[in-house]
Design a protein around this motif. Structure first.
Motif, mmCIF file in Angstrom:
data_model
loop_
_atom_site.group_PDB
_atom_site.id
_atom_site.type_symbol
_atom_site.label_atom_id
_atom_site.label_comp_id
_atom_site.label_asym_id
_atom_site.label_seq_id
_atom_site.Cartn_x
_atom_site.Cartn_y
_atom_site.Cartn_z
ATOM 1 N N ASN A 1 -6.138 -4.938 -15.550
ATOM 2 C CA ASN A 1 -5.014 -4.011 -15.684
ATOM 3 C C ASN A 1 -4.038 -4.242 -14.546
ATOM 4 N N SER A 2 -4.604 -4.447 -13.366
ATOM 5 C CA SER A 2 -3.826 -4.608 -12.146
ATOM 6 C C SER A 2 -4.743 -5.198 -11.091
ATOM 7 N N ASN A 3 -4.156 -5.833 -10.085
ATOM 8 C CA ASN A 3 -4.954 -6.330 -8.970
ATOM 9 C C ASN A 3 -5.030 -5.295 -7.850
ATOM 10 N N GLU A 4 -4.362 -4.139 -8.063
ATOM 11 C CA GLU A 4 -4.370 -3.102 -7.046
ATOM 12 C C GLU A 4 -4.431 -1.734 -7.712
ATOM 13 N N ILE A 5 -5.318 -0.891 -7.198
ATOM 14 C CA ILE A 5 -5.423 0.487 -7.680
ATOM 15 C C ILE A 5 -5.459 1.401 -6.467
ATOM 16 N N ARG A 6 -4.722 2.508 -6.576
ATOM 17 C CA ARG A 6 -4.716 3.542 -5.536
ATOM 18 C C ARG A 6 -5.445 4.771 -6.075
ATOM 19 N N ILE A 7 -6.306 5.326 -5.237
ATOM 20 C CA ILE A 7 -6.984 6.565 -5.605
ATOM 21 C C ILE A 7 -6.905 7.531 -4.423
ATOM 22 N N LYS A 8 -7.042 8.797 -4.716
ATOM 23 C CA LYS A 8 -7.117 9.808 -3.665
ATOM 24 C C LYS A 8 -8.512 9.777 -3.052
ATOM 25 N N GLN A 9 -8.579 10.102 -1.785
ATOM 26 C CA GLN A 9 -9.862 10.163 -1.088
ATOM 27 C C GLN A 9 -10.816 11.067 -1.860
#
Length: 93
Positions: A20-28
């Motif tokens: 989907n992507s090479n980068e994912i951001r998540i909340k702590q």
């Protein structure tokens, strides 16, 4: 004279891993699974559902600690063929 190869025999084609992507951001502390990176897996023999359950990961992450985590993900099919290796980044904010 007989020559014996020590290389493993590879059957069929290697699976192909699409992200989907090479980068994912998540909340702590957010729930996360490595499958979040995977868009699709194609193989000549194994179903995608089977391959999704056999995703391999080199590297680690801690969703409880803010930071940037780099991992390499790939999959191995039932014939032992390894897919392309993809570098992914998980950013815990």
């Amino acid at each position: 004279e007989v020559t014996v190869s020590s290389s493993p025999m590879i059957l069929g084609s290697a699976p192909i891993l699409y992200l989907n992507s090479n980068e994912i951001r998540i909340k702590q502390n957010a729930k996360f699974t490595i499958k979040n990176f995977v868009a699709h897996i194609v193989d000549d023999k194994d179903a995608e559902e089977v391959l999704l359950s056999s995703i391999k990961k080199d590297g680690s992450y801690n969703r409880k600690e803010k930071g940037t985590y780099e991992m390499i993900i790939y999959v191995v099919d039932s014939d032992g063929n390894e897919s392309n290796r993809e570098t992914v980044t998980l950013i815990v904010e």
